[in-house]
Scaffold this motif. Sequence first.
Motif, PDB file in Angstrom:
ATOM      1  N   GLY A  58       0.701  -1.249  -0.163  1.00 58.54           N
ATOM      2  CA  GLY A  58       0.069   0.025   0.090  1.00 58.54           C
ATOM      3  C   GLY A  58       1.132   1.309   0.025  1.00 58.54           C
ATOM      4  N   SER A  59       0.205   2.474  -0.337  1.00 61.07           N
ATOM      5  CA  SER A  59       1.202   3.683  -0.304  1.00 61.07           C
ATOM      6  C   SER A  59       1.343   4.083   1.046  1.00 61.07           C
ATOM      7  N   SER A  60       0.454   3.681   1.934  1.00 60.20           N
ATOM      8  CA  SER A  60       0.418   4.209   3.208  1.00 60.20           C
ATOM      9  C   SER A  60       2.023   3.724   4.080  1.00 60.20           C
ATOM     10  N   PRO A  61       2.387   2.369   3.769  1.00 60.86           N
ATOM     11  CA  PRO A  61       3.636   2.051   4.340  1.00 60.86           C
ATOM     12  C   PRO A  61       4.662   3.083   3.689  1.00 60.86           C
ATOM     13  N   LEU A  86      -6.099  -5.285  -1.865  1.00 62.79           N
ATOM     14  CA  LEU A  86      -4.936  -5.897  -2.246  1.00 62.79           C
ATOM     15  C   LEU A  86      -3.753  -5.385  -1.509  1.00 62.79           C
ATOM     16  N   ARG A  87      -3.804  -4.005  -1.415  1.00 58.24           N
ATOM     17  CA  ARG A  87      -2.690  -3.496  -0.646  1.00 58.24           C
ATOM     18  C   ARG A  87      -1.255  -3.223  -1.449  1.00 58.24           C
ATOM     19  N   LEU A  88      -1.122  -2.623  -2.184  1.00 54.10           N
ATOM     20  CA  LEU A  88       0.266  -2.482  -2.802  1.00 54.10           C
ATOM     21  C   LEU A  88       0.453  -1.075  -3.354  1.00 54.10           C
ATOM     22  N   PHE A 108      -1.577   1.194  -6.103  1.00 56.64           N
ATOM     23  CA  PHE A 108      -2.670   0.614  -6.931  1.00 56.64           C
ATOM     24  C   PHE A 108      -4.050   0.659  -6.367  1.00 56.64           C
ATOM     25  N   SER A 109      -4.178   1.225  -5.234  1.00 51.24           N
ATOM     26  CA  SER A 109      -5.455   1.238  -4.736  1.00 51.24           C
ATOM     27  C   SER A 109      -6.692   2.114  -5.312  1.00 51.24           C
ATOM     28  N   LYS A 110      -6.399   3.132  -5.963  1.00 49.64           N
ATOM     29  CA  LYS A 110      -7.462   4.123  -6.382  1.00 49.64           C
ATOM     30  C   LYS A 110      -7.457   3.761  -7.884  1.00 49.64           C
ATOM     31  N   LEU A 111      -6.256   3.916  -8.678  1.00 47.86           N
ATOM     32  CA  LEU A 111      -6.548   3.636 -10.195  1.00 47.86           C
ATOM     33  C   LEU A 111      -7.177   2.480 -10.643  1.00 47.86           C
ATOM     34  N   SER A 118       5.636  14.017  -3.404  1.00 42.96           N
ATOM     35  CA  SER A 118       4.421  13.879  -3.997  1.00 42.96           C
ATOM     36  C   SER A 118       3.910  12.891  -4.036  1.00 42.96           C
ATOM     37  N   ASP A 119       2.550  12.987  -3.425  1.00 46.83           N
ATOM     38  CA  ASP A 119       1.643  11.721  -3.422  1.00 46.83           C
ATOM     39  C   ASP A 119       0.576  11.695  -4.472  1.00 46.83           C
ATOM     40  N   GLU A 120       1.022  10.834  -5.566  1.00 44.02           N
ATOM     41  CA  GLU A 120       0.544  10.669  -6.771  1.00 44.02           C
ATOM     42  C   GLU A 120      -0.683   9.573  -6.804  1.00 44.02           C
TER      43      GLU A 120
HETATM   44  C1  PLP Z   1      -4.055  10.944  -0.660  1.00 44.54           C
HETATM   45  C2  PLP Z   1      -4.008   9.769  -0.191  1.00 44.54           C
HETATM   46  N1  PLP Z   1      -2.883   9.032   0.087  1.00 44.54           N
HETATM   47  C3  PLP Z   1      -2.690   8.001   0.365  1.00 44.54           C
HETATM   48  C4  PLP Z   1      -3.940   6.983   0.724  1.00 44.54           C
HETATM   49  C5  PLP Z   1      -3.479   5.532   1.315  1.00 44.54           C
HETATM   50  O1  PLP Z   1      -3.694   4.618   0.139  1.00 44.54           O
HETATM   51  P1  PLP Z   1      -3.234   3.147   0.281  1.00 44.54           P
HETATM   52  O2  PLP Z   1      -2.411   2.862   1.391  1.00 44.54           O
HETATM   53  O3  PLP Z   1      -4.468   2.311   0.275  1.00 44.54           O
HETATM   54  O4  PLP Z   1      -2.365   2.915  -0.923  1.00 44.54           O
HETATM   55  C6  PLP Z   1      -5.145   7.486   0.605  1.00 44.54           C
HETATM   56  C7  PLP Z   1      -6.290   6.595   0.941  1.00 44.54           C
HETATM   57  O5  PLP Z   1      -7.247   6.943   0.931  1.00 44.54           O
HETATM   58  C8  PLP Z   1      -5.260   8.755   0.066  1.00 44.54           C
HETATM   59  O6  PLP Z   1      -6.340   9.317  -0.027  1.00 44.54           O
END
Ligand code: PLP
Length: 385
Positions: free
Chosen positions: A97-100, A239-241, A230-233, A201-203
């Motif tokens: 996920g992008s969170s880590p 699936l957390r990547l 990969f979460s949004k697009l 930059s959070d893309e």
């Molecule tokens: C701006 C932004 N960054 C990061 C995330 C985290 O996404 P993920 O950990 O699912 O990749 C989110 C989720 O809502 C978001 O809105």
Amino acid sequence: MISKRTAEITSFIVMDVLERANEMERAGSHIIHLEVGEPDFDTPPCVKEAACRALEEGHTHYTHSLGMYELREAICEYYSATYRVSVAPDQVIVTSGSSPAIFLVFSALLETGDEVIISDPHYACYPNFIKFVQGVPVAVPVYEEDGFQYRPELIKAQINARTRAVFINSPSNPTGNLLSKKRMQAIADLAGAPESAYIVSDEIYHGLVYEGQEHSILEFTERAFVLNGFSKLFAMTGLRLGYVIAPRAFIRPMQKLQQNFFISANAMVQMAAIAALKKAGGDVARMKEIYNERRRFMIARLKELGFGITVEPTGAFYVFANAKHLAEDSYKLAFDILENAQVGVAPGIDFGPNGEGYLRFSYANSLENIAEGMDRLQKYLEKRA
Ligand SMILES: Cc1ncc(COP(=O)(O)O)c(C=O)c1O
């Protein structure tokens, strides 16, 4: 005793709204969910097939801590094809996920007391990431009349010797707006002064842009970290990547963090992500077209209902609407709407003090549900009047 660092983490209010909505659903209510920030679409079939195939082929073990080479190569090709920037696989770390990835970047960048500039409003979780690694979030307000774009001069005024990063997120959560190329260039020019300052930059909402053009920070400067996932697009939230693209000097230190704290991202999902990048273009185009139709519909209905939308959002799947004529307190308003109209919305205060008085509406829901949600809101507002 719970550690101070942990005790100070604030809750993600939108999850509180969702949990109350779920409670009401268990008691028999029918709720329209416009609070949730996740695609309602099913994950593209080619991605699911690749995940199943990966399981059958035995991709059930640890991978390289930076991520599978083939996936990192595919990410580089994607950035090269989309933004004409050159990124090498040894600059990419794949995460769950992008969170880590956000956690890795701030852990590697910040000493105690170092500052990170973020916009206000901003994605609710950013300050918690920064504070957890002893950094200091410095909020720069962005304004409705500017389409919630940063004013680079306001960022500049906050930069000092402790500034380690300027954080951007375009298209943005919660506002759905894009940073113009000109302002992005002006922000990129701030990197390197002080020498220790980078642009992060959070893309993650890239690709979900319906008018105008999003830009990667790498088009403007190499003193940057890109966060993406990969979460949004690709509708792959569960699936957390995700991944980070970083200056080379940071890769080995962040790799050691990854090895210690996470080991590697999920092997099977990395195989699915390769399919997403290489084969899901048609699915993404279809989802994007549908989001756009919903976006237009929602903006028009919200305006009819009297909500303020000065600059129409053109990206992500959010409308950040001014509701100051209804209430000062967006938290109370969101819960009042939930209880009395059975519509879930996110209170602006969740996204920073400057978000107070706004509500975030997500159009990651069917047109039919959005229409029903708007009708319910209309009745709610008529009753209040
Ligand atoms: C701006 C932004 N960054 C990061 C995330 C985290 O996404 P993920 O950990 O699912 O990749 C989110 C989720 O809502 C978001 O809105």
